[in-house]
Design a protein around this motif. Structure first.
Motif, mmCIF file in Angstrom:
data_model
loop_
_atom_site.group_PDB
_atom_site.id
_atom_site.type_symbol
_atom_site.label_atom_id
_atom_site.label_comp_id
_atom_site.label_asym_id
_atom_site.label_seq_id
_atom_site.Cartn_x
_atom_site.Cartn_y
_atom_site.Cartn_z
ATOM 1 N N GLY A 67 2.965 -1.533 1.532
ATOM 2 C CA GLY A 67 2.497 -2.210 0.325
ATOM 3 C C GLY A 67 1.277 -1.552 -0.281
ATOM 4 O O GLY A 67 1.162 -1.445 -1.510
ATOM 5 N N MET A 68 0.340 -1.105 0.568
ATOM 6 C CA MET A 68 -0.854 -0.429 0.072
ATOM 7 C C MET A 68 -0.492 0.864 -0.639
ATOM 8 O O MET A 68 -1.052 1.178 -1.688
ATOM 9 C CB MET A 68 -1.818 -0.153 1.230
ATOM 10 N N ARG A 112 -1.203 1.535 -4.618
ATOM 11 C CA ARG A 112 -2.136 2.588 -5.020
ATOM 12 C C ARG A 112 -1.433 3.722 -5.755
ATOM 13 O O ARG A 112 -1.950 4.241 -6.756
ATOM 14 C CB ARG A 112 -2.847 3.128 -3.785
ATOM 15 N N LEU A 113 -0.258 4.140 -5.269
ATOM 16 C CA LEU A 113 0.398 5.315 -5.836
ATOM 17 C C LEU A 113 1.445 4.972 -6.885
ATOM 18 O O LEU A 113 2.021 5.873 -7.495
ATOM 19 C CB LEU A 113 1.046 6.142 -4.720
ATOM 20 N N LYS A 114 1.699 3.671 -7.080
ATOM 21 C CA LYS A 114 2.669 3.226 -8.083
ATOM 22 C C LYS A 114 4.051 3.821 -7.802
ATOM 23 O O LYS A 114 4.679 4.453 -8.662
ATOM 24 C CB LYS A 114 2.217 3.606 -9.501
ATOM 25 N N THR A 145 6.566 -1.826 14.682
ATOM 26 C CA THR A 145 7.429 -2.954 14.352
ATOM 27 C C THR A 145 8.263 -2.601 13.132
ATOM 28 O O THR A 145 7.878 -1.768 12.317
ATOM 29 C CB THR A 145 6.606 -4.224 14.045
ATOM 30 N N GLY A 146 9.408 -3.278 13.011
ATOM 31 C CA GLY A 146 10.286 -2.980 11.893
ATOM 32 C C GLY A 146 9.930 -3.745 10.633
ATOM 33 O O GLY A 146 10.168 -3.278 9.516
ATOM 34 N N ARG A 147 9.326 -4.940 10.786
ATOM 35 C CA ARG A 147 9.088 -5.796 9.630
ATOM 36 C C ARG A 147 7.751 -5.514 8.959
ATOM 37 O O ARG A 147 7.557 -5.829 7.804
ATOM 38 C CB ARG A 147 9.155 -7.264 10.061
ATOM 39 N N PHE A 148 6.813 -4.976 9.717
ATOM 40 C CA PHE A 148 5.526 -4.589 9.117
ATOM 41 C C PHE A 148 5.128 -3.256 9.720
ATOM 42 O O PHE A 148 4.897 -3.157 10.920
ATOM 43 C CB PHE A 148 4.449 -5.636 9.386
ATOM 44 N N ARG A 149 5.074 -2.242 8.891
ATOM 45 C CA ARG A 149 4.766 -0.901 9.373
ATOM 46 C C ARG A 149 3.471 -0.411 8.740
ATOM 47 O O ARG A 149 3.197 -0.664 7.574
ATOM 48 C CB ARG A 149 5.920 0.051 9.035
ATOM 49 N N ALA A 150 2.696 0.300 9.546
ATOM 50 C CA ALA A 150 1.433 0.858 9.064
ATOM 51 C C ALA A 150 1.228 2.200 9.722
ATOM 52 O O ALA A 150 1.668 2.438 10.867
ATOM 53 C CB ALA A 150 0.273 -0.086 9.352
#
Length: 278
Positions: free
Chosen positions: A241-242, A246-248, A269-274
């Motif tokens: 999401g970030m 930021r990069l559109k 994790t598959g549902r929230f990745r960072a």
């Protein structure tokens, strides 16, 4: 951006401690009366529940970071609504703990040491924060205030020194020694270790940046990869999401950019990745 000494000002104290009311004057009486085995379906359910909790926790972190960014950028952020704890929380909060007076007492130490050398002053303020026990459940704010002081004094002009990182390398027996001089020496060693750790982290990020920039060769001028490099170097980790915001770019576009840059996945994790730098 906020001025370097904003965090130590009256408005800074009120904003960072989440208070909407006024702090007492520095000359007010202190607290001592003186001046200042399951099935696969169950396993999947557990993984989903853990992923949901992780998403909620990251959402809370994002909210705190967003609020802090608005405060540091000069936005008018309303005070938190919690206020003083209600009596039903008496088992968790000491209802007679007057944080406003304790803050004023610590501010008096801040004022009294104005002419002292910066590093020694920082150690004294850290020791005073621990001795006064200013905040019941936000003791971690003390080193952040002192880091803001070091930034204001010019010793860390472009960042906040991570004093927590240095303190963790000092044995608790030294930090809690009966003799005040021993405690101050331990805190000075912690500040030194924080500076050394900061230099090592700087070198690591410089190396990571040079490695990522190798992937930018022969890229189109419109490529989003340089922007992603700057983003990932400015954050401990970045989420899909970030990157999108930021990069559109689309979600798939963000994932493609991450793959091209070879970032390290931090969550697993598959549902929230960072991701973060290697």
């Amino acid at each position: 951006m906020r001025i370097p000494d904003w965090a130590l000002s009256r408005d800074g104290f009120l904003a960072l401690t989440g208070r909407g009311g006024a702090l007492p004057a520095a000359g007010q009486k202190s607290r001592d009366g003186e001046g200042v085995g399951a099935s696969s379906f169950e396993a999947d359910d557990r993984e989903d529940a853990e992923a949901d909790r992780l998403v909620e926790e990251f959402a809370e972190i994002d909210a705190v970071l967003a609020r802090s960014s608005r405060i540091l950028n000069g936005a008018d952020v309303p005070a938190r609504k919690e206020g003083r704890p209600e009596p039903q929380y008496g088992l968790i909060y000491d209802l007679d703990w007057n944080e406003e007076e304790r803050l004023a007492e610590w501010q008096a130490v801040l004022a009294d040491t104005r002419e002292w050398p910066s590093v020694l002053r920082a150690a004294i303020l850290l020791e005073a924060w621990s001795d006064i026990e200013v905040l019941q459940h936000a003791a971690w704010l003390g080193p952040l205030f002192v880091a803001a002081l070091l930034r204001h004094e010019g010793l860390a002009a472009n960042h906040l020194a991570c004093l927590h990182l240095g303190s963790k390398n000092i044995p608790r027996e030294r930090r809690r020694a009966p003799d005040r001089s021993d405690r101050l020496l331990a805190l000075l060693d912690g500040i030194h270790d924080a500076a050394v750790a900061g230099l090592k982290e700087h070198d690591r990020l410089v190396l990571a940046k040079s490695q990522m920039e190798r992937r930018l060769k022969q890229r189109r001028a419109s490529s989003k990869l340089p922007d992603l490099v700057e983003l990932v170097l400015s954050r401990p980790l970045v989420s899909t999401g970030m990157i999108q915001e930021r990069l559109k770019v689309t979600k798939q576009g963000a994932l493609n950019l991450v793959g091209e840059l070879g970032l390290r996945e931090m969550t697993g994790t598959g549902r929230f990745r960072a991701w973060g730098v290697i």
